[in-house]
Design an enzyme around this catalytic site. Structure first.
Site, PDB file in Angstrom:
ATOM      1  N   THR A 132       0.799  -1.220   0.000  1.00 32.45           N
ATOM      2  CA  THR A 132       0.000   0.000   0.000  1.00 32.45           C
ATOM      3  C   THR A 132       0.835   1.275   0.000  1.00 32.45           C
ATOM      4  O   THR A 132       1.935   1.302   0.568  1.00 32.45           O
ATOM      5  CB  THR A 132      -0.917   0.013   1.253  1.00 32.45           C
ATOM      6  OG1 THR A 132      -1.393   1.352   1.468  1.00 32.45           O
ATOM      7  CG2 THR A 132      -0.172  -0.407   2.518  1.00 32.45           C
ATOM      8  N   GLU A 134       0.249   3.611   1.835  1.00 31.14           N
ATOM      9  CA  GLU A 134       0.377   4.027   3.237  1.00 31.14           C
ATOM     10  C   GLU A 134       1.788   3.789   3.760  1.00 31.14           C
ATOM     11  O   GLU A 134       2.203   4.388   4.753  1.00 31.14           O
ATOM     12  CB  GLU A 134      -0.626   3.264   4.113  1.00 31.14           C
ATOM     13  CG  GLU A 134      -2.031   3.814   4.068  1.00 31.14           C
ATOM     14  CD  GLU A 134      -2.165   5.166   4.763  1.00 31.14           C
ATOM     15  OE1 GLU A 134      -1.745   5.300   5.910  1.00 31.14           O
ATOM     16  OE2 GLU A 134      -2.684   6.099   4.120  1.00 31.14           O
ATOM     17  N   TYR A 156      -1.586   0.082  10.948  1.00 30.10           N
ATOM     18  CA  TYR A 156      -1.883  -0.587   9.673  1.00 30.10           C
ATOM     19  C   TYR A 156      -0.652  -0.560   8.769  1.00 30.10           C
ATOM     20  O   TYR A 156      -0.215  -1.585   8.242  1.00 30.10           O
ATOM     21  CB  TYR A 156      -3.069   0.111   8.999  1.00 30.10           C
ATOM     22  CG  TYR A 156      -3.275  -0.249   7.542  1.00 30.10           C
ATOM     23  CD1 TYR A 156      -3.883  -1.452   7.177  1.00 30.10           C
ATOM     24  CD2 TYR A 156      -2.870   0.621   6.527  1.00 30.10           C
ATOM     25  CE1 TYR A 156      -4.068  -1.773   5.837  1.00 30.10           C
ATOM     26  CE2 TYR A 156      -3.048   0.303   5.190  1.00 30.10           C
ATOM     27  CZ  TYR A 156      -3.650  -0.900   4.858  1.00 30.10           C
ATOM     28  OH  TYR A 156      -3.826  -1.222   3.521  1.00 30.10           O
ATOM     29  N   LYS A 160       1.745  -3.567   7.428  1.00 31.96           N
ATOM     30  CA  LYS A 160       1.914  -3.778   5.985  1.00 31.96           C
ATOM     31  C   LYS A 160       3.393  -3.688   5.590  1.00 31.96           C
ATOM     32  O   LYS A 160       3.817  -4.249   4.595  1.00 31.96           O
ATOM     33  CB  LYS A 160       1.089  -2.755   5.202  1.00 31.96           C
ATOM     34  CG  LYS A 160      -0.410  -3.060   5.183  1.00 31.96           C
ATOM     35  CD  LYS A 160      -0.742  -4.155   4.166  1.00 31.96           C
ATOM     36  CE  LYS A 160      -2.235  -4.350   4.015  1.00 31.96           C
ATOM     37  NZ  LYS A 160      -2.578  -5.344   2.995  1.00 31.96           N
TER      38      LYS A 160
HETATM   39  P1  NAP Z   1     -11.547  -4.438   2.091  1.00 29.97           P
HETATM   40  O1  NAP Z   1     -12.706  -4.103   1.223  1.00 29.97           O
HETATM   41  O2  NAP Z   1     -11.488  -3.912   3.471  1.00 29.97           O
HETATM   42  O3  NAP Z   1     -11.478  -6.051   2.139  1.00 29.97           O
HETATM   43  C1  NAP Z   1     -10.648  -6.707   3.055  1.00 29.97           C
HETATM   44  C2  NAP Z   1     -10.924  -8.193   2.984  1.00 29.97           C
HETATM   45  O4  NAP Z   1     -10.104  -8.861   3.955  1.00 29.97           O
HETATM   46  C3  NAP Z   1     -12.374  -8.574   3.310  1.00 29.97           C
HETATM   47  O5  NAP Z   1     -12.748  -9.671   2.515  1.00 29.97           O
HETATM   48  C4  NAP Z   1     -12.280  -9.018   4.770  1.00 29.97           C
HETATM   49  O6  NAP Z   1     -13.281  -9.919   5.149  1.00 29.97           O
HETATM   50  C5  NAP Z   1     -10.940  -9.728   4.718  1.00 29.97           C
HETATM   51  N1  NAP Z   1     -10.350  -9.932   6.052  1.00 29.97           N
HETATM   52  C6  NAP Z   1     -10.148  -9.024   7.043  1.00 29.97           C
HETATM   53  N2  NAP Z   1      -9.564  -9.610   8.103  1.00 29.97           N
HETATM   54  C7  NAP Z   1      -9.407 -10.922   7.794  1.00 29.97           C
HETATM   55  C8  NAP Z   1      -8.882 -12.041   8.477  1.00 29.97           C
HETATM   56  N3  NAP Z   1      -8.385 -11.950   9.725  1.00 29.97           N
HETATM   57  N4  NAP Z   1      -8.877 -13.242   7.849  1.00 29.97           N
HETATM   58  C9  NAP Z   1      -9.392 -13.368   6.595  1.00 29.97           C
HETATM   59  N5  NAP Z   1      -9.914 -12.341   5.899  1.00 29.97           N
HETATM   60  C10 NAP Z   1      -9.915 -11.131   6.483  1.00 29.97           C
HETATM   61  O7  NAP Z   1     -10.174  -4.033   1.375  1.00 29.97           O
HETATM   62  P2  NAP Z   1      -9.869  -3.715  -0.179  1.00 29.97           P
HETATM   63  O8  NAP Z   1     -10.083  -2.269  -0.392  1.00 29.97           O
HETATM   64  O9  NAP Z   1     -10.563  -4.721  -1.011  1.00 29.97           O
HETATM   65  O10 NAP Z   1      -8.296  -3.947  -0.212  1.00 29.97           O
HETATM   66  C11 NAP Z   1      -7.746  -5.222  -0.493  1.00 29.97           C
HETATM   67  C12 NAP Z   1      -6.329  -5.275   0.052  1.00 29.97           C
HETATM   68  O11 NAP Z   1      -5.545  -4.259  -0.561  1.00 29.97           O
HETATM   69  C13 NAP Z   1      -6.190  -5.049   1.544  1.00 29.97           C
HETATM   70  O12 NAP Z   1      -5.133  -5.839   2.006  1.00 29.97           O
HETATM   71  C14 NAP Z   1      -5.829  -3.580   1.666  1.00 29.97           C
HETATM   72  O13 NAP Z   1      -5.109  -3.357   2.860  1.00 29.97           O
HETATM   73  C15 NAP Z   1      -4.972  -3.409   0.439  1.00 29.97           C
HETATM   74  N6  NAP Z   1      -4.958  -2.070  -0.174  1.00 29.97           N
HETATM   75  C16 NAP Z   1      -6.122  -1.431  -0.461  1.00 29.97           C
HETATM   76  C17 NAP Z   1      -6.094  -0.207  -1.105  1.00 29.97           C
HETATM   77  C18 NAP Z   1      -7.357   0.529  -1.458  1.00 29.97           C
HETATM   78  O14 NAP Z   1      -7.270   1.725  -1.720  1.00 29.97           O
HETATM   79  N7  NAP Z   1      -8.492  -0.131  -1.526  1.00 29.97           N
HETATM   80  C19 NAP Z   1      -4.857   0.366  -1.440  1.00 29.97           C
HETATM   81  C20 NAP Z   1      -3.691  -0.330  -1.140  1.00 29.97           C
HETATM   82  C21 NAP Z   1      -3.754  -1.559  -0.521  1.00 29.97           C
HETATM   83  P3  NAP Z   1     -14.735  -9.401   5.677  1.00 29.97           P
HETATM   84  O15 NAP Z   1     -15.532  -9.085   4.440  1.00 29.97           O
HETATM   85  O16 NAP Z   1     -15.230 -10.582   6.423  1.00 29.97           O
HETATM   86  O17 NAP Z   1     -14.485  -8.193   6.533  1.00 29.97           O
HETATM   87  O1  G4F Z   2     -10.561   6.837   2.830  1.00 37.55           O
HETATM   88  P1  G4F Z   2      -9.570   6.740   3.908  1.00 37.55           P
HETATM   89  O2  G4F Z   2     -10.008   6.138   5.189  1.00 37.55           O
HETATM   90  O3  G4F Z   2      -8.336   5.970   3.278  1.00 37.55           O
HETATM   91  P2  G4F Z   2      -6.783   5.890   3.674  1.00 37.55           P
HETATM   92  O4  G4F Z   2      -6.546   6.188   5.097  1.00 37.55           O
HETATM   93  O5  G4F Z   2      -6.037   6.711   2.674  1.00 37.55           O
HETATM   94  O6  G4F Z   2      -6.485   4.336   3.454  1.00 37.55           O
HETATM   95  C1  G4F Z   2      -6.966   3.638   2.308  1.00 37.55           C
HETATM   96  O7  G4F Z   2      -6.002   3.710   1.290  1.00 37.55           O
HETATM   97  C2  G4F Z   2      -4.753   3.049   1.580  1.00 37.55           C
HETATM   98  C3  G4F Z   2      -3.841   3.246   0.361  1.00 37.55           C
HETATM   99  O8  G4F Z   2      -3.160   4.456   0.486  1.00 37.55           O
HETATM  100  C4  G4F Z   2      -5.022   1.588   1.850  1.00 37.55           C
HETATM  101  F1  G4F Z   2      -3.845   0.953   2.119  1.00 37.55           F
HETATM  102  C5  G4F Z   2      -5.961   1.459   3.033  1.00 37.55           C
HETATM  103  O9  G4F Z   2      -6.266   0.080   3.233  1.00 37.55           O
HETATM  104  C6  G4F Z   2      -7.260   2.204   2.728  1.00 37.55           C
HETATM  105  O10 G4F Z   2      -7.904   1.544   1.667  1.00 37.55           O
HETATM  106  O11 G4F Z   2      -8.991   8.203   4.241  1.00 37.55           O
HETATM  107  C7  G4F Z   2      -8.473   9.046   3.243  1.00 37.55           C
HETATM  108  C8  G4F Z   2      -8.185  10.420   3.849  1.00 37.55           C
HETATM  109  C9  G4F Z   2      -7.384  10.374   5.152  1.00 37.55           C
HETATM  110  O12 G4F Z   2      -6.382  11.346   5.111  1.00 37.55           O
HETATM  111  C10 G4F Z   2      -8.396  10.725   6.216  1.00 37.55           C
HETATM  112  O13 G4F Z   2      -7.852  11.401   7.351  1.00 37.55           O
HETATM  113  O14 G4F Z   2      -9.435  11.025   4.176  1.00 37.55           O
HETATM  114  C11 G4F Z   2      -9.315  11.645   5.440  1.00 37.55           C
HETATM  115  N1  G4F Z   2     -10.655  11.761   6.028  1.00 37.55           N
HETATM  116  C12 G4F Z   2     -11.266  12.945   6.330  1.00 37.55           C
HETATM  117  N2  G4F Z   2     -12.457  12.712   6.905  1.00 37.55           N
HETATM  118  C13 G4F Z   2     -11.460  10.760   6.395  1.00 37.55           C
HETATM  119  C14 G4F Z   2     -12.599  11.362   6.951  1.00 37.55           C
HETATM  120  N3  G4F Z   2     -11.342   9.427   6.289  1.00 37.55           N
HETATM  121  C15 G4F Z   2     -12.368   8.646   6.733  1.00 37.55           C
HETATM  122  N4  G4F Z   2     -12.276   7.297   6.596  1.00 37.55           N
HETATM  123  N5  G4F Z   2     -13.491   9.194   7.302  1.00 37.55           N
HETATM  124  C16 G4F Z   2     -13.661  10.549   7.432  1.00 37.55           C
HETATM  125  O15 G4F Z   2     -14.668  11.018   7.964  1.00 37.55           O
END
Ligand code: NAP
Ligand code: G4F
Length: 382
Positions: A132, A134, A156, A160
């Protein structure tokens, strides 16, 4: 045909990746957690009756904290490719449950790598680790590339970081085909409701329909590099098809504030916003309403933007959404993936906002219909 195992199959990326791999002819095995209610909404359209022959989409109970379960599944499935997407992926929540996050997001990756090694599958099974942006946290370079030093800013990101390096280590120590995709934020209509983009698009649709008065947010100044999850899961697959196992940055190369994302979402329903005040006193107000856009969108349910008025306050700050340590700016440079893998995006930010808004408007129109017919509807404010 190839066999894939996806951990985190019920998540946003798990759902899109399953769909993508099934279209490519893969047999897809998905790891899902046991829960007291069905948690398969995002993949219900892919579900296949386990009693039919030649099942292509198969779900297994499991958990990243259970190594015997993971090893047994890898042994039974003998996957060609593993996509390790499972994680507790919410940054703010990770401050509240850091130990669990270290176990699931950090050590969980080690458990999978060890399963491959112990079963002697190093030459058969390729593994993708969902790393990520992050990791860059307090950024040391702008834009961020594969060589930018990491500076994680949350439990987190620290978990990671372990997963990132253990993946590199197993590649170097045991010659495994193990890769990190360092993906920047990617969103979609399937995004979890408490990530900021989805929280905004849901709230905007609700406010437009009179189902919610206003939205409370945290840091509006944070900048993120947002792309569409559909583009990014395609990249996960491409990473595992490359000749050599490497680590890759995947990003749009553009960065936008949370405040501007809010404005873009409201613009989709014909509302122009203005922001007044600063810090925790900043507020968002309706500056103008384009009734043509509004009526066009909602003509089947409401008329004449009846729930909205110029001057109406629709956004406030709630400090509870601030993080103990914030990541202020993310912007990625995906040149390597573009040049070496030929990656291109189908969606830009405007397309993404449109896609999410259209989906949430439809969803909230259904909610409104239920409400009008006397059914309870849920209002989470997270
Ligand atoms: P998400 O929607 O939060 O999905 C996470 C998945 O992991 C869900 O299926 C969840 O199951 C499962 N999970 C959580 N804890 C678990 C455990 N202990 N054992 C087995 N399964 C578990 O995340 P996403 O946005 O699809 O992201 C996919 C991956 O990419 C994650 O690893 C995230 O950290 C990483 N990532 C995401 C982004 C982004 O912007 N979306 C960017 C960079 C990296 P439940 O449905 O049961 O909760
Ligand atoms: O949408 P966010 O919660 O995503 P964040 O923290 O960037 O993390 C996501 O992206 C990562 C990749 O860079 C993944 F690894 C991670 O698993 C996840 O998918 O927050 C985005 C930004 C932050 O700066 C937060 O402080 O939005 C700001 N924010 C402002 N108000 C908020 C809020 N975030 C959330 N969730 N809720 C608010 O009310």
């Amino acid at each position: 045909m190839k066999v894939a195992l996806i951990t985190g199959v019920t998540g946003q990326d798990g759902a899109y990746l399953s769909e993508f791999l099934l279209k490519k002819g893969y047999t897809v095995h998905g790891l899902k957690r046991r829960s007291s209610l069905f948690n398969t909404d995002r993949i219900d359209h892919l579900y296949q009756d386990p009693h039919v022959d030649n099942q292509k989409f198969i779900l297994h109970y499991g958990d990243m904290t259970d190594s015997t379960n993971l090893t047994r599944l890898v042994k039974e499935i003998q996957p060609d490719e593993i996509y390790n997407l499972a994680a507790m992926s919410h940054v703010r929540v990770s401050f509240e449950m850091p130990e669990y996050v270290a176990d699931t997001d950090g050590v969980g990756t080690l458990r999978l790598l060890e399963a491959i090694r112990l079963l002697g599958l190093e030459n058969k099974t390729r593994i993708y680790q969902a790393s990520t942006s992050e990791l860059y946290g307090k950024v040391q370079e702008v834009p961020q590339t594969e060589t930018t030093p990491f500076y994680p800013r949350s439990p987190y990101a620290v978990a990671k970081m372990y997963a990132y390096w253990i993946t590199v280590n197993y590649r170097e120590a045991y010659g495994m085909y193990a890769c990190n995709g360092i993906l920047f934020n990617h969103e979609s209509p399937l995004r979890g409701e408490t990530f900021v983009t989805r929280k905004i698009t849901r709230a905007t649709a609700k406010i437009a329909l009179g189902l919610q008065e206003k939205i409370y947010l945290g840091n509006l100044d944070a900048k993120r590099d947002w792309g569409h999850a559909k583009d990014y899961v395609r990249m996960m697959w491409m990473i595992l098809q490359a000749e050599q196992p490497e680590d890759w940055v995947i990003a749009s190369g553009k960065t936008t504030t949370v405040r501007d994302f809010v404005s873009m979402a409201f613009a989709e329903v014909g509302v122009e916003l203005e922001f007044k005040g600063s810090g925790i006193d900043e507020k968002g107000y309706i500056k103008s309403i384009n009734t043509k856009i509004y009526d066009n969108l909602f003509s089947s349910t409401v008329q004449k933007s009846q729930f909205l008025a110029v001057g109406q306050e629709v956004l406030s700050i709630d400090p509870k959404y601030f993080r103990p340590t914030e990541v202020d700016l993310l912007i990625g440079d995906a040149s390597k993936a573009k040049e070496k893998l030929g990656w291109e995006c189908d969606y830009d930010l405007q397309d993404l906002v449109k896609d999410m808004m259209q989906s949430d408007v439809k969803l909230m129109q259904k909610t409104q219909l239920l409400k009008d017919n006397g059914y309870e509807t849920l209002n989470y404010f997270e």
